[in-house]
Design a protein around this motif. Structure first.
Motif, PDB file in Angstrom:
ATOM      1  N   LEU A 146      32.319 -13.155 -33.060  1.00  0.00           N
ATOM      2  CA  LEU A 146      31.940 -12.600 -31.752  1.00  0.00           C
ATOM      3  C   LEU A 146      33.134 -12.574 -30.802  1.00  0.00           C
ATOM      4  O   LEU A 146      33.345 -11.587 -30.080  1.00  0.00           O
ATOM      5  CB  LEU A 146      30.794 -13.417 -31.151  1.00  0.00           C
ATOM      6  CG  LEU A 146      29.413 -13.215 -31.794  1.00  0.00           C
ATOM      7  CD1 LEU A 146      28.422 -14.218 -31.228  1.00  0.00           C
ATOM      8  CD2 LEU A 146      28.924 -11.786 -31.563  1.00  0.00           C
ATOM      9  N   ARG A 147      33.908 -13.661 -30.781  1.00  0.00           N
ATOM     10  CA  ARG A 147      35.094 -13.694 -29.916  1.00  0.00           C
ATOM     11  C   ARG A 147      36.084 -12.604 -30.303  1.00  0.00           C
ATOM     12  O   ARG A 147      36.642 -11.904 -29.441  1.00  0.00           O
ATOM     13  CB  ARG A 147      35.760 -15.062 -30.005  1.00  0.00           C
ATOM     14  CG  ARG A 147      34.983 -16.174 -29.336  1.00  0.00           C
ATOM     15  CD  ARG A 147      35.072 -16.069 -27.808  1.00  0.00           C
ATOM     16  NE  ARG A 147      34.391 -17.157 -27.157  1.00  0.00           N
ATOM     17  CZ  ARG A 147      34.968 -18.311 -26.827  1.00  0.00           C
ATOM     18  NH1 ARG A 147      36.246 -18.510 -27.114  1.00  0.00           N
ATOM     19  NH2 ARG A 147      34.287 -19.255 -26.225  1.00  0.00           N
ATOM     20  N   GLU A 161      35.485  -9.842 -31.957  1.00  0.00           N
ATOM     21  CA  GLU A 161      34.926  -8.514 -31.663  1.00  0.00           C
ATOM     22  C   GLU A 161      35.065  -8.204 -30.176  1.00  0.00           C
ATOM     23  O   GLU A 161      35.362  -7.073 -29.789  1.00  0.00           O
ATOM     24  CB  GLU A 161      33.450  -8.486 -32.069  1.00  0.00           C
ATOM     25  CG  GLU A 161      33.229  -8.675 -33.550  1.00  0.00           C
ATOM     26  CD  GLU A 161      32.713  -7.404 -34.208  1.00  0.00           C
ATOM     27  OE1 GLU A 161      32.233  -6.523 -33.502  1.00  0.00           O
ATOM     28  OE2 GLU A 161      32.825  -7.310 -35.451  1.00  0.00           O
ATOM     29  N   GLN A 162      34.823  -9.220 -29.343  1.00  0.00           N
ATOM     30  CA  GLN A 162      34.953  -9.016 -27.910  1.00  0.00           C
ATOM     31  C   GLN A 162      36.370  -8.605 -27.539  1.00  0.00           C
ATOM     32  O   GLN A 162      36.585  -7.756 -26.660  1.00  0.00           O
ATOM     33  CB  GLN A 162      34.571 -10.306 -27.176  1.00  0.00           C
ATOM     34  CG  GLN A 162      34.627 -10.203 -25.655  1.00  0.00           C
ATOM     35  CD  GLN A 162      34.329 -11.526 -24.992  1.00  0.00           C
ATOM     36  OE1 GLN A 162      34.369 -12.572 -25.635  1.00  0.00           O
ATOM     37  NE2 GLN A 162      34.037 -11.496 -23.708  1.00  0.00           N
ATOM     38  N   VAL A 163      37.352  -9.214 -28.230  1.00  0.00           N
ATOM     39  CA  VAL A 163      38.753  -8.923 -27.920  1.00  0.00           C
ATOM     40  C   VAL A 163      39.198  -7.606 -28.545  1.00  0.00           C
ATOM     41  O   VAL A 163      39.842  -6.769 -27.897  1.00  0.00           O
ATOM     42  CB  VAL A 163      39.653 -10.084 -28.411  1.00  0.00           C
ATOM     43  CG1 VAL A 163      41.127  -9.701 -28.321  1.00  0.00           C
ATOM     44  CG2 VAL A 163      39.389 -11.335 -27.585  1.00  0.00           C
ATOM     45  N   ARG A 199      37.427  -4.999 -30.018  1.00  0.00           N
ATOM     46  CA  ARG A 199      36.637  -3.773 -30.000  1.00  0.00           C
ATOM     47  C   ARG A 199      36.285  -3.310 -28.596  1.00  0.00           C
ATOM     48  O   ARG A 199      35.493  -2.393 -28.427  1.00  0.00           O
ATOM     49  CB  ARG A 199      35.354  -3.971 -30.819  1.00  0.00           C
ATOM     50  CG  ARG A 199      35.613  -4.274 -32.273  1.00  0.00           C
ATOM     51  CD  ARG A 199      34.330  -4.287 -33.082  1.00  0.00           C
ATOM     52  NE  ARG A 199      34.568  -4.668 -34.463  1.00  0.00           N
ATOM     53  CZ  ARG A 199      34.960  -3.839 -35.420  1.00  0.00           C
ATOM     54  NH1 ARG A 199      35.182  -2.582 -35.140  1.00  0.00           N
ATOM     55  NH2 ARG A 199      35.141  -4.272 -36.659  1.00  0.00           N
ATOM     56  N   GLY A 200      36.857  -3.955 -27.592  1.00  0.00           N
ATOM     57  CA  GLY A 200      36.594  -3.560 -26.219  1.00  0.00           C
ATOM     58  C   GLY A 200      37.465  -2.391 -25.791  1.00  0.00           C
ATOM     59  O   GLY A 200      38.343  -1.917 -26.533  1.00  0.00           O
ATOM     60  N   THR A 207      35.972  -5.496 -16.800  1.00  0.00           N
ATOM     61  CA  THR A 207      36.026  -6.312 -18.008  1.00  0.00           C
ATOM     62  C   THR A 207      36.531  -7.705 -17.658  1.00  0.00           C
ATOM     63  O   THR A 207      36.945  -7.970 -16.520  1.00  0.00           O
ATOM     64  CB  THR A 207      36.954  -5.655 -19.055  1.00  0.00           C
ATOM     65  OG1 THR A 207      36.955  -6.452 -20.232  1.00  0.00           O
ATOM     66  CG2 THR A 207      38.371  -5.534 -18.525  1.00  0.00           C
ATOM     67  N   THR A 265      38.865  -9.449 -20.068  1.00  0.00           N
ATOM     68  CA  THR A 265      39.628  -9.531 -21.305  1.00  0.00           C
ATOM     69  C   THR A 265      41.061  -9.934 -20.992  1.00  0.00           C
ATOM     70  O   THR A 265      41.631  -9.487 -20.000  1.00  0.00           O
ATOM     71  CB  THR A 265      39.616  -8.177 -22.038  1.00  0.00           C
ATOM     72  OG1 THR A 265      38.270  -7.777 -22.235  1.00  0.00           O
ATOM     73  CG2 THR A 265      40.308  -8.288 -23.378  1.00  0.00           C
ATOM     74  N   ALA A 303      43.725  -8.950 -26.168  1.00  0.00           N
ATOM     75  CA  ALA A 303      43.336  -7.565 -26.446  1.00  0.00           C
ATOM     76  C   ALA A 303      44.526  -6.629 -26.563  1.00  0.00           C
ATOM     77  O   ALA A 303      44.406  -5.555 -27.148  1.00  0.00           O
ATOM     78  CB  ALA A 303      42.388  -7.072 -25.357  1.00  0.00           C
TER      79      ALA A 303
END
Length: 757
Positions: A64-65, A67-69, A71-72, A123, A125, A158
């Motif tokens: 999850l972490r 993906e957050q980084v 795929r944002g 965001t 990020t 990111a």
């Protein structure tokens, strides 16, 4: 709990590299174990089910972490290398970094608003900012706006933002960040009048601020196992909070109010040292270490360590791939599992306080040894003794340094007085580090290959088991100490090193070049000096080189010249030759000053003029006459002006290429079309930018790559080495093999590596 900690670590790794597949597989296995547990209860099945569930939980959080980084919107724009305008909060101290092409400032920015490709996103990020020195004026916690171009990142951020111009201040830091920054600045001011090493080391002890620390001193700390003093660790927290509690007791604070003081001390220290994952990890591991050495520590300590690892990986799964976390967890594990047993064994004939003072650093250092060897390629033999020697000075230096910072906010002269006292304590630590690092057997080059690390791990396990038995009796305990002292005072021989008939050795000096060509009578021609004088000095000592009739510096980048001073450590240097391009100027000046101090004047390497040094015949093939003597400061230009040297000895031809770029390689192919060699030093540490037809056309049987482990440049590149391997060339690397030797035995050519001994 230790089993669950291992499962959590495995889950973080599986989530990072296998994604949701690993989580799904773990959940399926958990379901199977759950059904089996319903049919037949058992502690083994229950423990296995708990481990699989923890693995799945940490793996899921990790995915999850990521993906957050990744795929944002920020990561998407980074892939497109979009020009953006961002607004965010500075979440790490801006730090000036000296690179090959000048100084830059890096920091982390938590992006709150981003505009790019005609769209605006809200965001939270994090990106890594690379900017000019104006970013030094953007304090931690401040809100800023800036523009720049995003690029992809390999880290848990990111993207990388190449900032254009200075940041625009939107809002200042919150009061607590301003207060913490004021204390940090006051600590530095309290010792600013002290010698440079003390002025840099006191802030490092107090709050982990190691800016300005000399690289040579840092290398000595690594060699002697004192690196933990340069970063925030559990020891820092224990000393600071312990001092506050003692002060509170002196002032009459009792009961639950002491818990309040302790909690405030922890919060204040974390703010002072910055709320980064490494600081939080250090605080947790410090607390676990105290539990392990306390009442019923043998039972409670391992459980506390297991809980700490699981919780930390659930909160910050990125810690799983950080060497600092592995070292911290292993050191704490050594303290809670080994130290009590070793302490009790020593306490049979030593006072308990002395037994604990020996057991704690010994157990921590032993547990960390395989990871340290994997990172540095060496094993420190003086770490325990050095930690024991500096222990009496660490606490007063830390407390006095913090006191100097706090008092200096009110009255600067009093702060400087306390800073002076802290500096005196630190002077002892510096003396121990520098003296111990100079001992012949301070560290043993071990190598970081899989076989070398496997053997070392088995040795560590054997010592862990045999340690209490040997230390239980004074005769064997003192005998072990005397044996270790003898090994440290007299350099232990490395079997088969240097190998008989060696003609060239590529020294393992990290990310840089340092090559030694054998001449007559213990002399050696040195080509480049690497980035680390300590590493080069040890390599030359291992080879028995006491005379350097000629030293050639292919070009003046730091990874080729910063170790130059080591050539003059107890050795006679005859001549120094360099490239014609005198760039960068500061490095040229430093080399000239070091050489002049020993009565040597560097000259330009003569083009196409054969030189005879004993059995060696040396010919410079590049750069040609008329090459520029000054450059625009472009690193590629300096690389392409590297001295390319052809060495011929005992029927073997060796080509040493510095960092020559594809343009220079193509020119070499045109100028010397029939060039064939037996051994090739691969240009530019195996960079992907090579003239492949030229490299393959040399027909080299052996290719050596001088490269540092886990470097930031992606060296060596598979695109560069793959064609050589496919052509039948044997490729050896210093990051995996240690020192690399080319050996001639009659008419046969062979290679020997330290890592393979």
């Amino acid at each position: 709990m230790l089993g669950l900690a291992v499962a959590a670590w495995a889950g973080a790794g599986a989530g990072r590299w296998q994604g949701w597949w690993s989580v799904g597989g773990a959940l399926v296995l958990a379901a199977v174990l759950g059904l089996a547990l319903r049919r037949r209860s058992g502690s083994g099945l229950g423990a296995a089910l708990a481990g699989v569930l923890v693995l799945a939980a940490v793996g899921g959080v990790t995915v999850l972490r990521l993906e957050q980084v990744r795929r944002g919107p920020v990561a998407a724009l980074a892939v497109e290398r979009a020009a953006v305008r961002v607004e965010g909060v500075v979440v790490s101290d801006p730090r000036e970094v000296q690179g090959r092409f000048g100084s830059t400032v890096v920091c982390r920015l938590e992006v709150r608003s981003l505009t790019g490709r005609a769209q605006t996103f809200a965001t939270r990020t994090t990106v890594l900012v690379v900017g000019d020195t104006a970013w030094l004026e953007a304090p931690l916690g401040s809100r800023v706006r800036t523009t720049g171009r995003l690029g992809p990142a390999d880290d848990d951020v990111a993207g990388v933002l190449a900032s254009r111009g200075p940041p625009e201040a939107v809002a200042g830091p919150d009061p607590w960040w301003r207060a913490a920054s004021a204390v940090r600045a006051s600590v530095r001011a309290a010792v600013a009048h002290r010698p440079a090493d003390q002025a840099a080391l006191v802030p490092a002890l107090v709050d982990g601020d190691d800016a300005g620390l000399d690289e040579q001193l840092a290398a000595d700390f690594r060699t002697t196992g004192l690196t933990h003093l340069l970063a925030v660790s559990g020891t820092n927290l224990t000393l600071v909070v312990g001092f506050l509690l003692l002060l509170a007791r002196t002032c009459g604070v009792r009961g639950r109010w002491l818990y309040v003081v302790g909690a405030l001390g922890i919060v204040g220290f974390v703010l002072l040292a910055r709320t980064e994952p490494s600081v939080l990890r250090a605080a947790v591991m410090g607390a676990v270490g105290l539990v392990g050495l306390g009442v019923d520590g043998r039972r409670r300590g391992p459980r506390a360590l297991g809980v700490a690892v699981v919780v930390l990986l659930l909160v910050q799964p990125g810690l799983a791939v950080q060497p600092g976390f592995a070292l911290s967890a292993l050191a704490t594990g050594g303290i809670v599992l080994l130290a009590p047993v070793w302490r009790d064994a020593l306490a049979r004939w030593l006072p308990r306080v002395a037994a604990e003072a020996v057991a704690v650093p010994a157990a921590a250092q032993l547990a960390c040894t395989p990871v340290v060897a994997a990172l540095s390629g060496q094993v420190s033999l003086v770490a325990v003794a050095a930690n024991l020697a500096v222990a009496p000075a660490v606490a007063p230096a830390t407390v006095l340094g913090l006191g100097g910072g706090l008092v200096g906010l009110v009255w600067a002269p009093a702060g400087r007085l306390l800073g002076t006292l802290a500096g005196w304590c630190v002077a002892w630590i510096v003396a121990v580090a520098t003296r111990a690092a100079d001992l012949p057997g301070a560290a043993v080059g071990w190598g970081s290959g899989a076989l070398a690390l496997a053997v070392l791990t088995l040795l560590v396990a054997a010592v862990a088991v045999a340690g209490p038995v040997l230390l239980r009796h004074p005769v064997t305990g003192v005998g072990c100490c005397l044996l270790l002292g003898l090994v440290v005072a007299v350099r232990p021989p490395q079997p088969g090193w240097p190998p008989r008939g060696w003609v060239m050795v590529a020294c393992d000096v990290g990310q840089g070049d340092a090559l030694v060509l054998a001449a007559d009578g213990g002399a050696g021609v040195v080509v480049d000096a690497g980035p680390d004088p300590v590493a080069l000095d040890r390599c030359l000592d291992r080879l028995g080189v006491r005379t350097v009739p000629l030293a050639v510096l292919t070009h003046f980048h730091a990874d080729h010249v910063d170790g130059f001073a080591a050539l003059f450590e107890g050795r006679a240097v005859g001549a120094v030759e360099t490239t014609s391009l005198q760039d960068p100027p500061e490095a040229v000046q430093a080399v000239s000053e070091i050489a002049a101090a020993h009565g040597v004047t560097p000259t330009v390497a003569p083009y196409a003029v054969p030189q005879q040094v004993g059995d060696l015949r040396l010919t410079v093939l590049w750069p040609p006459p008329g090459a520029p003597e000054t450059g625009p400061g472009d690193g590629s230009t300096a690389n392409d002006a590297s001295v390319v040297l052809l060495a011929e000895v005992r029927g073997v031809r060796l080509l040493l290429t510095g960092d020559v770029e594809p343009h220079g390689q193509a020119a070499l192919a045109r100028t010397w079309p029939d060039l064939r060699v037996d051994v090739l030093k691969v240009p530019h540490h195996g960079s992907r930018y090579q003239d492949e037809p030229w490299l393959l056309g040399l027909g080299a049987r052996v290719a050596l790559v001088s490269v540092g482990a886990d470097n930031d440049y992606g060296h060596p590149a598979a695109e560069a080495l793959g064609p050589l391997v496919a052509a039948g060339t044997r490729v050896l690397r210093t990051d995996t093999g240690g020192d690399l030797a080319v050996v001639v035995d009659g008419t046969s050519l062979a290679t020997v590596t330290v890592g393979g001994l």
